[in-house]
Design a protein around this motif. Structure first.
Motif, PDB file in Angstrom:
ATOM      1  N   UNK A  90      14.459  91.753  31.956  1.00  6.19           N
ATOM      2  CA  UNK A  90      15.795  92.263  31.644  1.00  6.19           C
ATOM      3  C   UNK A  90      16.628  91.364  32.537  1.00  6.19           C
ATOM      4  N   UNK A  91      16.365  91.207  33.759  1.00  6.55           N
ATOM      5  CA  UNK A  91      16.895  90.469  34.657  1.00  6.55           C
ATOM      6  C   UNK A  91      17.093  89.074  34.299  1.00  6.55           C
ATOM      7  N   UNK A  92      15.989  88.585  33.902  1.00  5.10           N
ATOM      8  CA  UNK A  92      15.970  87.081  33.370  1.00  5.10           C
ATOM      9  C   UNK A  92      16.987  86.738  32.181  1.00  5.10           C
ATOM     10  N   UNK A  93      16.975  87.833  31.332  1.00  4.45           N
ATOM     11  CA  UNK A  93      17.937  87.727  29.969  1.00  4.45           C
ATOM     12  C   UNK A  93      19.261  87.718  30.581  1.00  4.45           C
ATOM     13  N   UNK A  94      19.664  88.745  31.621  1.00  4.19           N
ATOM     14  CA  UNK A  94      21.077  88.769  32.049  1.00  4.19           C
ATOM     15  C   UNK A  94      21.387  87.562  32.988  1.00  4.19           C
ATOM     16  N   UNK A  95      20.571  87.101  33.798  1.00  5.82           N
ATOM     17  CA  UNK A  95      21.001  86.007  34.349  1.00  5.82           C
ATOM     18  C   UNK A  95      21.306  84.540  33.366  1.00  5.82           C
ATOM     19  N   UNK A  96      20.407  84.588  32.344  1.00  9.34           N
ATOM     20  CA  UNK A  96      20.620  83.496  31.401  1.00  9.34           C
ATOM     21  C   UNK A  96      22.218  83.761  30.541  1.00  9.34           C
ATOM     22  N   UNK A  97      22.538  85.202  30.297  1.00  3.78           N
ATOM     23  CA  UNK A  97      23.657  85.459  29.680  1.00  3.78           C
ATOM     24  C   UNK A  97      24.820  85.359  30.814  1.00  3.78           C
ATOM     25  N   UNK A  98      24.744  85.279  31.905  1.00  3.12           N
ATOM     26  CA  UNK A  98      25.856  85.133  32.864  1.00  3.12           C
ATOM     27  C   UNK A  98      25.943  83.699  32.969  1.00  3.12           C
ATOM     28  N   UNK A  99      25.217  82.847  32.954  1.00  2.00           N
ATOM     29  CA  UNK A  99      25.368  81.328  32.972  1.00  2.00           C
ATOM     30  C   UNK A  99      26.200  81.001  31.712  1.00  2.00           C
ATOM     31  N   UNK A 100      25.866  81.697  30.589  1.00  3.13           N
ATOM     32  CA  UNK A 100      26.419  81.206  29.330  1.00  3.13           C
ATOM     33  C   UNK A 100      27.822  81.856  29.471  1.00  3.13           C
ATOM     34  N   UNK A 101      28.221  82.895  29.960  1.00  2.00           N
ATOM     35  CA  UNK A 101      29.387  83.571  30.086  1.00  2.00           C
ATOM     36  C   UNK A 101      30.499  82.767  30.782  1.00  2.00           C
ATOM     37  N   UNK A 102      29.931  81.829  31.820  1.00  2.00           N
ATOM     38  CA  UNK A 102      31.107  81.290  32.698  1.00  2.00           C
ATOM     39  C   UNK A 102      31.142  79.637  32.187  1.00  2.00           C
ATOM     40  N   UNK A 103      30.201  79.309  31.258  1.00  2.00           N
ATOM     41  CA  UNK A 103      30.457  77.884  30.624  1.00  2.00           C
ATOM     42  C   UNK A 103      31.677  77.722  29.723  1.00  2.00           C
ATOM     43  N   UNK A 104      32.130  76.277  30.216  1.00  2.00           N
ATOM     44  CA  UNK A 104      33.502  76.076  29.456  1.00  2.00           C
ATOM     45  C   UNK A 104      34.688  76.640  29.966  1.00  2.00           C
ATOM     46  N   UNK A 105      34.499  77.238  30.974  1.00  2.00           N
ATOM     47  CA  UNK A 105      35.887  77.878  31.775  1.00  2.00           C
ATOM     48  C   UNK A 105      36.970  76.837  32.035  1.00  2.00           C
ATOM     49  N   UNK A 106      38.195  77.074  32.214  1.00  2.00           N
ATOM     50  CA  UNK A 106      39.072  76.007  32.451  1.00  2.00           C
ATOM     51  C   UNK A 106      39.717  76.044  33.983  1.00  2.00           C
ATOM     52  N   UNK A 107      40.156  75.344  34.333  1.00  2.00           N
ATOM     53  CA  UNK A 107      40.845  75.118  35.791  1.00  2.00           C
ATOM     54  C   UNK A 107      41.893  76.392  36.260  1.00  2.00           C
ATOM     55  N   UNK A 108      42.483  76.902  34.987  1.00  2.00           N
ATOM     56  CA  UNK A 108      43.206  77.952  35.193  1.00  2.00           C
ATOM     57  C   UNK A 108      42.583  79.250  35.083  1.00  2.00           C
ATOM     58  N   UNK A 109      41.315  79.497  34.926  1.00  2.00           N
ATOM     59  CA  UNK A 109      40.412  80.535  34.777  1.00  2.00           C
ATOM     60  C   UNK A 109      39.953  81.007  36.319  1.00  2.00           C
ATOM     61  N   UNK A 110      39.892  82.175  36.461  1.00  2.00           N
ATOM     62  CA  UNK A 110      39.149  82.662  37.762  1.00  2.00           C
ATOM     63  C   UNK A 110      37.753  83.454  37.570  1.00  2.00           C
ATOM     64  N   UNK A 111      37.017  83.072  38.205  1.00  2.00           N
ATOM     65  CA  UNK A 111      35.574  84.086  38.149  1.00  2.00           C
ATOM     66  C   UNK A 111      35.629  84.697  39.383  1.00  2.00           C
ATOM     67  N   UNK A 112      35.284  86.077  39.353  1.00  2.00           N
ATOM     68  CA  UNK A 112      35.340  87.104  40.304  1.00  2.00           C
ATOM     69  C   UNK A 112      33.646  87.529  40.384  1.00  2.00           C
ATOM     70  N   UNK A 113      33.242  86.926  41.562  1.00  2.00           N
ATOM     71  CA  UNK A 113      31.716  87.159  41.502  1.00  2.00           C
ATOM     72  C   UNK A 113      31.257  88.311  42.567  1.00  2.00           C
ATOM     73  N   UNK A 114      30.776  89.378  42.155  1.00  2.00           N
ATOM     74  CA  UNK A 114      30.542  90.599  42.759  1.00  2.00           C
ATOM     75  C   UNK A 114      28.791  90.473  43.127  1.00  2.00           C
ATOM     76  N   UNK A 115      28.629  90.278  44.698  1.00  2.00           N
ATOM     77  CA  UNK A 115      27.265  89.996  44.962  1.00  2.00           C
ATOM     78  C   UNK A 115      26.909  91.072  46.192  1.00  2.00           C
ATOM     79  N   UNK A 116      25.724  91.573  46.013  1.00  2.00           N
ATOM     80  CA  UNK A 116      25.354  92.786  47.243  1.00  2.00           C
ATOM     81  C   UNK A 116      23.899  92.534  47.173  1.00  2.00           C
ATOM     82  N   UNK A 117      23.211  93.204  48.028  1.00  2.00           N
ATOM     83  CA  UNK A 117      21.805  93.266  48.298  1.00  2.00           C
ATOM     84  C   UNK A 117      20.880  93.416  47.039  1.00  2.00           C
ATOM     85  N   UNK A 118      19.994  92.852  46.814  1.00  2.00           N
ATOM     86  CA  UNK A 118      19.151  93.027  45.710  1.00  2.00           C
ATOM     87  C   UNK A 118      19.248  91.828  44.530  1.00  2.00           C
ATOM     88  N   UNK A 119      20.384  91.334  44.725  1.00  2.00           N
ATOM     89  CA  UNK A 119      21.010  90.491  43.673  1.00  2.00           C
ATOM     90  C   UNK A 119      19.532  89.225  43.251  1.00  2.00           C
TER      91      UNK A 119
END
Length: 420
Positions: A90-119
């Protein structure tokens, strides 16, 4: 207030200080011309995502992955649960989907990345040549080896397709804002969830040396990645990371300061001995016992009553058949070294509510702990040698169970010395 109640209140304050509801809002960016995409991973990531949704004025979308049992309701950000500390599909699939989600973004877009322990365990996307099952085996070996969290994460970064800055590079040319809740000694962003969105100065050679140091058996594919340099991470100065802004929004020090304030209000002087203490849990317990004895007997280096606070992440080299748990191992070693010394009470717990692989935060220690154990036929030293702190304190009814706290700023240790 009796010592047990005070210890629990200090722990609760430490956990509360790292809650997303008040850590997230001050760090949200101003809305820009493009999209806001929210991604993240960790034990606190779902709660962090919920706080973003409640305080963000415009449209957003996203995906974060958290530990099983740590999801909270969100409307626009998808929450996925996966396994920790040993990763799963499930974690592997989620990681792959996150990479797909950020692909193709432009310079005007913002990615807010929420990281905590266990990631780190929750984003188990291995590089080509390494299977998930092999990553699981490597992870188990690292957890049992006695390696520090920094050492473990160095190895993980160089076998990953998403860690070590690779996720940030995938977001380019979008702006990336990292909001981090630190669970590592020193608060180094590259060690928080193995640094998926920050540069990594460590190398494949460093990872190989750690593997050699702890005699970790590597599958052929993993060894080839490290020896060939194909597993190299994204380095400082890489142009794809130029638009990355990293902010630490909750740290172990902040949690200890919140606990210290509770102690002051109870009329006991707090002393924070360090927020990044590492080493074998049982050795740290012995050292802390020596300090507490000196305070109780000689009033040095602090007068009584006082409370000695510390944080960080100790390690347990599992040699016995017990369930491990660095906080209960610390506490058991502390209790044995104190040998029932009157006027000393203690608590140790993980601020995420999970000590080792148990759904138990930690435990409480009193001057009569050893006596009560012997009365039940439990030999404290045998329990320590068997790495069975959880069994020891559970049998005494002194385990501290909080359930998921939805945050993680690492270990909390408090030793109250009254001098009585």
């Amino acid at each position: 207030m009796n010592p047990r109640d005070l210890l629990r209140e200090m722990f609760a304050a430490a956990v509360q200080a790292a809650q997303s509801a008040h850590c997230i809002p001050p760090h949200l960016p101003s809305p820009g011309a493009g999209r806001l995409v929210v991604i993240g991973a960790g034990k606190a990531s779902a709660a962090m995502a919920q706080a973003v949704e409640r305080h963000w004025p415009g449209p957003l979308s996203g995906l974060v992955v958290t530990r099983y049992g740590y999801a909270v309701p969100c409307e626009r950000i998808e929450i996925v649960e996966a396994a920790h500390p040993v990763p799963d599909a499930a974690g592997r699939e989620a990681a792959s989907r996150i990479l797909d989600l950020v692909a193709g973004l432009g310079a005007d877009d913002t990615v807010l990345c929420l990281i905590s322990g266990g990631g780190s365990a929750l984003l188990p996307l291995p590089l080509a040549g390494v299977t998930l099952e092999e990553k699981q085996a490597i992870n188990r070996a690292l957890l049992k080896s006695g390696a520090t969290i920094s050492e473990m994460n160095c190895v993980r970064r160089h076998l990953s397709a998403i860690k070590g800055g690779r996720l940030a590079a995938a977001c380019h040319p979008a702006r990336v804002i990292n909001l981090l809740i630190s669970d590592v000694p020193g608060d180094n962003p590259m060690d928080i969830a193995s640094g998926p969105t920050v540069a990594d100065p460590s190398t494949c050679a460093d990872a190989l040396e750690i593997v050699r140091r702890y005699a970790i058996e590597l599958p052929a594919g993993a060894r080839r990645l490290l020896e060939s340099g194909e597993g190299e991470s994204v380095k400082p100065g890489n142009a794809r990371l130029a638009q990355v802004d990293t902010r630490l929004i909750a740290t172990p020090q902040m949690a200890l300061e919140a606990a210290a304030q509770v102690a002051r209000e109870a009329g006991i002087t707090p002393y924070i001995l360090g927020d990044a203490i590492e080493g074998e849990a049982r050795d740290v317990g012995k050292v802390m016992a020596g300090i507490a004895r000196q305070v109780a007997t000689h009033g040095q280096p602090f007068a009584t009553p006082c409370v000695l606070l510390s944080g960080g992440e100790t390690t347990v080299t599992v040699r016995g058949e017990g369930r491990g748990g660095r906080n209960v191992e610390f506490l058991l070693a502390l209790g044995i070294a104190l040998d029932g010394h009157p006027g000393i009470h203690a608590m140790a717990g993980d601020t995420d509510g999970v000590d080792g692989q148990e759904e138990i935060a930690g435990a409480l220690l009193a001057s009569d702990t050893l006596v009560r154990a012997w009365a039940l036929g439990i030999k404290p030293m045998d329990a320590l040698q068997n790495n069975d702190g959880h069994g020891f304190f559970g049998a005494l009814g002194d385990a501290v169970v909080t359930g998921p706290t939805l945050t993680n700023v690492n270990d909390f240790r408090a030793v109250i010395v009254t001098g009585e």
